[in-house]
Scaffold this motif. Sequence first.
Motif, PDB file in Angstrom:
ATOM      1  N   LYS A 196       5.057   3.073  -4.177  1.00  0.00           N
ATOM      2  CA  LYS A 196       3.655   3.081  -3.757  1.00  0.00           C
ATOM      3  C   LYS A 196       2.954   4.220  -4.488  1.00  0.00           C
ATOM      4  O   LYS A 196       3.586   5.193  -4.881  1.00  0.00           O
ATOM      5  CB  LYS A 196       3.549   3.355  -2.260  1.00  0.00           C
ATOM      6  N   PRO A 197       1.676   4.156  -4.605  1.00  0.00           N
ATOM      7  CA  PRO A 197       0.947   5.319  -5.120  1.00  0.00           C
ATOM      8  C   PRO A 197       1.139   6.506  -4.166  1.00  0.00           C
ATOM      9  O   PRO A 197       1.293   6.321  -2.953  1.00  0.00           O
ATOM     10  CB  PRO A 197      -0.512   4.870  -5.127  1.00  0.00           C
TER      11      PRO A 197
ATOM     12  N   GLU B 239      -0.782   8.631  -2.928  1.00  0.00           N
ATOM     13  CA  GLU B 239      -1.792   8.767  -1.883  1.00  0.00           C
ATOM     14  C   GLU B 239      -1.471   7.930  -0.653  1.00  0.00           C
ATOM     15  O   GLU B 239      -1.881   8.241   0.466  1.00  0.00           O
ATOM     16  CB  GLU B 239      -3.180   8.370  -2.408  1.00  0.00           C
ATOM     17  N   GLU B 240      -0.700   6.844  -0.821  1.00  0.00           N
ATOM     18  CA  GLU B 240      -0.405   5.938   0.282  1.00  0.00           C
ATOM     19  C   GLU B 240       0.894   6.274   1.014  1.00  0.00           C
ATOM     20  O   GLU B 240       1.218   5.642   2.009  1.00  0.00           O
ATOM     21  CB  GLU B 240      -0.338   4.494  -0.232  1.00  0.00           C
ATOM     22  N   LEU B 241       1.662   7.256   0.535  1.00  0.00           N
ATOM     23  CA  LEU B 241       2.946   7.595   1.147  1.00  0.00           C
ATOM     24  C   LEU B 241       2.744   8.427   2.410  1.00  0.00           C
ATOM     25  O   LEU B 241       1.835   9.268   2.486  1.00  0.00           O
ATOM     26  CB  LEU B 241       3.822   8.375   0.166  1.00  0.00           C
ATOM     27  N   THR B 242       3.616   8.205   3.383  1.00  0.00           N
ATOM     28  CA  THR B 242       3.586   9.010   4.602  1.00  0.00           C
ATOM     29  C   THR B 242       4.252  10.359   4.309  1.00  0.00           C
ATOM     30  O   THR B 242       4.894  10.545   3.272  1.00  0.00           O
ATOM     31  CB  THR B 242       4.349   8.314   5.744  1.00  0.00           C
TER      32      THR B 242
ATOM     33  N   GLU C   8       7.963   9.912   3.828  1.00  0.00           N
ATOM     34  CA  GLU C   8       8.264   9.296   2.531  1.00  0.00           C
ATOM     35  C   GLU C   8       8.103  10.304   1.390  1.00  0.00           C
ATOM     36  O   GLU C   8       8.875  10.309   0.438  1.00  0.00           O
ATOM     37  CB  GLU C   8       7.358   8.075   2.294  1.00  0.00           C
TER      38      GLU C   8
END
Length: 149
Positions: A132-133, A135-138, A141
């Motif tokens: 994922k990019p 910016e979208e990781l928790t 993650e």
Amino acid sequence: MSKYSTQFKQSAIQAFLKRGRGFRHIAALFQIDPTLLRRWVMSYQLHGEASFEKPGGHYSSEFKLSVLYRMWREKLSLRATAALFNLGNSSQVRRWEEQYYSGGFQALSSSKKILVNPMPKAPRKPEETAPKPIEELTHAELLKRLRQL
């Protein structure tokens, strides 16, 4: 090119021989390792001015074996053996000894290093999903990815 000039080595050796102080004291004055000074002095006492000639080059298998036999026969240290034969340093004698023990006389003639048991590389773990990019990781993650790197 040598790290230390011949003139510097001569000065350190003469300071040790004339002042009658210990290796550590003289080495501290010249800001060098005491072991290095000890090697220079021992080599100079055995070979005189010839000890300043640059050692190196290719040595025959017979020469290497004769160095090892002399070391074993007279129970010499690696440092004393290197000084006796005016070699660069004792690690060279140690390498020859290791080569001899690992493969006998023939190993001394080989200039290639022999890897006895090379460690296999660990297999790479495939990524589970498409990345994922960032910016979208928790948060979890991101930490997991950081540990992987």
